[in-house]
Structure formats: structure tokens, C-alpha cells
Design a protein around this motif. Structure first.
Motif, short mmCIF file in Angstrom:
data_model
loop_
_atom_site.label_atom_id
_atom_site.label_comp_id
_atom_site.label_asym_id
_atom_site.label_seq_id
_atom_site.Cartn_x
_atom_site.Cartn_y
_atom_site.Cartn_z
N GLY A 141 -31.56 -6.13 -17.37
CA GLY A 141 -30.34 -5.65 -16.74
C GLY A 141 -30.40 -4.17 -16.41
O GLY A 141 -31.47 -3.58 -16.28
N ASP A 159 -22.85 -3.52 -15.66
CA ASP A 159 -22.80 -4.58 -14.66
C ASP A 159 -23.45 -4.11 -13.36
O ASP A 159 -23.28 -2.96 -12.94
CB ASP A 159 -21.35 -4.98 -14.38
CG ASP A 159 -20.70 -5.70 -15.55
OD1 ASP A 159 -21.43 -6.31 -16.35
OD2 ASP A 159 -19.46 -5.62 -15.67
N TRP A 160 -24.19 -5.03 -12.74
CA TRP A 160 -24.79 -4.77 -11.42
C TRP A 160 -24.30 -5.89 -10.50
O TRP A 160 -24.67 -7.04 -10.67
CB TRP A 160 -26.31 -4.76 -11.50
CG TRP A 160 -27.01 -4.37 -10.23
CD1 TRP A 160 -26.97 -5.04 -9.03
CD2 TRP A 160 -27.86 -3.24 -10.01
NE1 TRP A 160 -27.74 -4.40 -8.09
CE2 TRP A 160 -28.31 -3.28 -8.67
CE3 TRP A 160 -28.31 -2.20 -10.84
CZ2 TRP A 160 -29.16 -2.32 -8.14
CZ3 TRP A 160 -29.16 -1.25 -10.29
CH2 TRP A 160 -29.57 -1.31 -8.96
N HIS A 161 -23.47 -5.57 -9.54
CA HIS A 161 -22.83 -6.57 -8.69
C HIS A 161 -23.87 -7.32 -7.86
O HIS A 161 -24.85 -6.74 -7.37
CB HIS A 161 -21.83 -5.88 -7.76
CG HIS A 161 -20.81 -6.79 -7.18
ND1 HIS A 161 -21.09 -7.63 -6.11
CD2 HIS A 161 -19.52 -7.04 -7.52
CE1 HIS A 161 -20.01 -8.31 -5.81
NE2 HIS A 161 -19.04 -7.98 -6.65
N ALA A 208 -20.83 -1.78 -10.65
CA ALA A 208 -20.01 -2.85 -11.21
C ALA A 208 -19.12 -3.49 -10.15
O ALA A 208 -18.91 -4.71 -10.15
CB ALA A 208 -19.16 -2.32 -12.36
N GLN A 295 -32.35 -9.87 -15.47
CA GLN A 295 -31.30 -9.79 -16.48
C GLN A 295 -31.80 -10.08 -17.90
O GLN A 295 -31.21 -9.59 -18.86
CB GLN A 295 -30.17 -10.77 -16.12
CG GLN A 295 -29.46 -10.45 -14.82
CD GLN A 295 -28.64 -9.17 -14.87
OE1 GLN A 295 -28.45 -8.57 -15.94
NE2 GLN A 295 -28.15 -8.73 -13.73
#
Length: 306
Positions: A141, A159-161, A208, A295
Motif C-alpha cells: 500500500g 488510502d490510494w483511490h 484518499a 496492497q
């Protein structure tokens, strides 16, 4: 039995996140660990840049492997190590981090997994010197690392959109991290520190939310990229081409020379083509790829010895 360890490439800094922010990418080096029947160190390598890999005790994978057992207070077992490379060396994609992480994870597996991921992260960071590559390489991630009040590492998963696609352009020349650090100033102004602090915060929110307008602003940096661009021939024309093709922004991946663009799914292929053809037009050999965020990080499994 032998242990297979697959470690992802990483892209570090992500613009303003100098030495503290990084993400794992879906490009892997693989390593196989087993006890050598000969009782002597055996190292073989194949794949990309395999001819540059040491077969002796100065091999970085072996150094990390040995460091684990030294920390455990145990003798280092005779190692048979097989390496298959897909991450290019000295290109800003965390090749050294894959070696360090693999050595530690392989040693931990052969020892019966006595260490936690947190312990492995600490030693990996100690060996590498900073966390921005080794932490996402191990954990996967996108990760932000900072020291707490006890000087221990606090690691946050970001978070990675899914609408933000990483596109890398990898030129056929090396740039060592040491050389890339030598061009950096030893002091920065208060305004530059404030600028980068604000932009790291905006990077986190941009990744994010998937907000491309925010990301376009967020990827600016004043601590390392303005100084390192001179070490990368063609940087400005490649950046202009990527932006024209629809990229939200372009940054130096790690210490370079690989360049990372972030684009929407609809523009990723156009950005890839623009980066590759534009850089090749300057006379360099370049490979551009659309990747994804890895991830799961490092993968470990035991398998029967051949």
C-alpha cells in the motif's frame, strides 16, 4: 524446503513526502532461501541486471539476512540464495529496499517467524537509513512514517483511490541515491518547510479522495526535486508531455531517474505513450509502464526444494 519471498518495487517521496512517504508498486523481485547443503554461501541471480549482483558476502540480501541472525544472537546459517530480478537497479524504484526486506523476511521465515512486521520494519529502516521504501515494500500500500515521542516509528497506512493510476517511465541509466543526495542543500528556509508540510497534507487528502485538482497542486516540492531535476536529462520535456496527455502531475520516483506520473484510468495509456516517446526522442532508451498499488506488500511461502 525453501522459502520464496516476493518483494514489490516502491516509489518514494511522492513529491513533498521526502524520506517519509512511499507506495508499493506491482513490479516484483523474487528470492528463494534455503540452507546450503555445501555449508557455504551460494548465490545465483537471473533476470534484469543480474550480472551486477554480487555472489559474495557483500550481497545486500545476504547482509540483511545475516543482520537478522546477529540481532537474534544466533549463528548465521549457510545460505543458498536464488534471485530473480524484475526491478531495475539504481533507478528510483526501491531495488535496495527489496533486497533488505527479502533478506530479513527470508531469515525470519527460516528461523520460524519469531519477529513481528513491526520489528522487521525497524531493522529494515535501520539498514536502509530511512523508511519510505522499506516500509511499503514490506507492508504494501501507501505508507507514511514518522517518529513518535519515544523516537520509535509510527507508520500510517494511507488510502490510494482507485481512480489514481501510477505510470512510470524508466530510463536506461542509473542514478545512485548517494549522488542524488549530494546535490541537496544542507539547510532550508522556513517558507520551504511550511510549503512542504502543507503539500504533504494535501497529498494525503488527494490520494484518499481521488481529487485530481488537489493532487496537481499537492505534488509540488521544494526540498529535493528542484535540485535533482538537473541529474535527469529530459525531465522538463517529459513532465510537459505527461501533463499535456492528461496526467495530474509528475514527480521523481525516489531518488530518480525514474519518473512517476499519476493519471486517471481514461488518460493512463496516453500518459504512458507520451512519456515514453518524448523521452526517447531525446536519445535515451526508456521503458514506460502502467502499474498499480501493491496492497499486500511482501509475499512469503514455503515450497519443496527442487
Amino acid at each position: 524446503m525453501r522459502v520464496r519471498v516476493a518483494v514489490p518495487a516502491t516509489t518514494a517521496n511522492l513529491g513533498p513526502g521526502f524520506d517519509c512517504l512511499g507506495a508499493a508498486l506491482t513490479l516484483y523481485n523474487q528470492f528463494w532461501f534455503s540452507v546450503a547443503p555445501s555449508g557455504e554461501l551460494e548465490i545465483t541471480a537471473r533476470g534484469l541486471d543480474a550480472e551486477k549482483i554480487s555472489g559474495d558476502r557483500d550481497n545486500l540480501v545476504y547482509q540483511a539476512f545475516a543482520a537478522f541472525f546477529e540481532k537474534q544472537g544466533q549463528p548465521v546459517p549457510a545460505l543458498r540464495l536464488e534471485i530473480e530480478l524484475a526491478v531495475p537497479l539504481a533507478r528510483g524504484l526501491g531495488s535496495s529496499a527489496t533486497a533488505i526486506v527479502a533478506g530479513l523476511v527470508g531469515a525470519n521465515a527460516l528461523a520460524g517467524n519469531p519477529w513481528t512486521n513491526a520489528q522487521l520494519c525497524d531493522l529494515a529502516t535501520e539498514l536502509e537509513g530511512h523508511p519510505d521504501n522499506v516500509v511499503p515494500a514490506l507492508l504494501g500500500g501507501c505508507r507514511l512514517a514518522a517518529r513518535d515521542r519515544q523516537n520509535q516509528w509510527a507508520i500510517a497506512d494511507l488510502d490510494w483511490h482507485s481512480d489514481l493510476i501510477p505510470v512510470v517511465a524508466i530510463p536506461d541509466f542509473e542514478l545512485s541515491t548517494e549522488a542524488a543526495r549530494q546535490v541537496l542543500p544542507t539547510q532550508y528556509s522556513r517558507s520551504d518547510a511550511i510549503f512542504n508540510a502543507a503539500h504533504v497534507g494535501l497529498v494525503v487528502r488527494s490520494l484518499a479522495s481521488g481529487n485530481g485538482e488537489w493532487l496537481a497542486a499537492a505534488l509540488q516540492d521544494r526540498l529535493h526535486q528542484p535540485y535533482r531535476q538537473v541529474l535527469i536529462p529530459g525531465y522538463e520535456v517529459v513532465e510537459a508531455a505527461a501533463l499535456k496527455a492528461g496526467a495530474f502531475g509528475l514527480v521523481i520516483s525516489g531518488a530518480g531517474p525514474t519518473l512517476l506520473a499519476i493519471a486517471s484510468p481514461d488518460h493512463a495509456e496516453a500518459v504512458r505513450q507520451a512519456m515514453q516517446t518524448t523521452w526517447q526522442a531525446t536519445g535515451l532508451s526508456v521503458r514506460a509502464e502502467i502499474l498499480a498499488i501493491a496492497q499486500t506488500g511482501t509475499l512469503v511461502e514455503s515450497e519443496a526444494e527442487n
